[in-house]
Design a protein around this motif. Structure first.
Motif, PDB file in Angstrom:
ATOM      1  N   UNK A 172      -7.964  -4.063 -13.946  1.00 59.08           N
ATOM      2  CA  UNK A 172      -8.242  -5.265 -13.150  1.00 59.08           C
ATOM      3  C   UNK A 172      -9.615  -5.832 -13.491  1.00 59.08           C
ATOM      4  N   UNK A 173     -10.554  -4.932 -13.711  1.00 58.22           N
ATOM      5  CA  UNK A 173     -11.915  -5.320 -14.083  1.00 58.22           C
ATOM      6  C   UNK A 173     -11.918  -6.133 -15.384  1.00 58.22           C
ATOM      7  N   UNK A 174     -11.083  -5.673 -16.341  1.00 60.89           N
ATOM      8  CA  UNK A 174     -10.991  -6.339 -17.638  1.00 60.89           C
ATOM      9  C   UNK A 174     -10.014  -7.516 -17.634  1.00 60.89           C
ATOM     10  N   UNK A 175      -9.276  -7.695 -16.540  1.00 61.39           N
ATOM     11  CA  UNK A 175      -8.301  -8.790 -16.444  1.00 61.39           C
ATOM     12  C   UNK A 175      -7.059  -8.521 -17.290  1.00 61.39           C
ATOM     13  N   UNK A 176      -6.727  -7.235 -17.492  1.00 56.43           N
ATOM     14  CA  UNK A 176      -5.565  -6.845 -18.298  1.00 56.43           C
ATOM     15  C   UNK A 176      -4.591  -6.037 -17.445  1.00 56.43           C
ATOM     16  N   UNK A 177      -3.520  -5.550 -18.086  1.00 48.39           N
ATOM     17  CA  UNK A 177      -2.496  -4.765 -17.399  1.00 48.39           C
ATOM     18  C   UNK A 177      -2.581  -3.303 -17.814  1.00 48.39           C
TER      19      UNK A 177
END
Length: 163
Positions: free
Chosen positions: A33-38
């Motif tokens: 979530x921090x990296x904006x990924x899954x």
């Protein structure tokens, strides 16, 4: 993917190849979530399961692209069927064999079928003789994959081009 992961801990990797080691699933979710990924489960059967932090949409796109490439590189076998009869004349056999040779030269597989009508069913060996007569005319450029075989009302012989 993301909320579907129900294991307590995972061996986590980043998309670039960097390993985060064995961490709890919640920690891995926070990092994603921090990296904006899954967070995607790559090997659920491993001990502990392997998960990767990546863009899932991009991953699916690349997988589909690989599948398309594999399908494109597949060779399709084309089977041409040549029908004969028990009472076929010699010049008709030559004509059909000429077509079979053209198909074999193009790399197609050829299936010869002799259909038995009515009382011809009493003597199926006549159909086998027709196929055995055809075989010497094409054996120089082909291989017999399935010898003459009686199936229902047909006598079939399957020929493939020599490699």
């Amino acid at each position: 993917m993301n909320d579907d992961i129900r294991v307590p801990e995972v061996r986590c990797n980043l998309d670039g190849g960097e390993s985060l080691g064995i961490i709890s699933t919640d920690e891995a979710m926070e990092k994603a979530n921090e990296l904006g990924l899954d967070l995607v489960l790559i090997a659920p059967q491993a001990k502990p399961p392997v998960a990767k932090i990546m863009d899932y949409g991009k991953f699916k796109y690349q997988e589909e692209k690989k599948l398309k490439e594999q399908r494109k590189n597949q060779t399709k076998i084309v089977v041409k069927e040549i029908k004969l009869s028990v009472k076929i004349a010699e010049n008709d056999v030559a004509y059909k064999v000429k077509h079979a040779r053209e198909f074999l030269e193009k790399g197609y597989h050829v299936k010869f079928r002799v259909f038995l009508k009515g009382r011809e069913m009493a003597h199926p060996e006549a159909a086998k003789e027709v196929l055995e007569h055809v075989w010497p005319m094409i054996e120089d450029i082909s291989t017999m994959e399935k010898p003459p075989k009686f199936e229902g009302r047909y006598y079939n012989m399957y020929i493939v081009p020599k490699k």
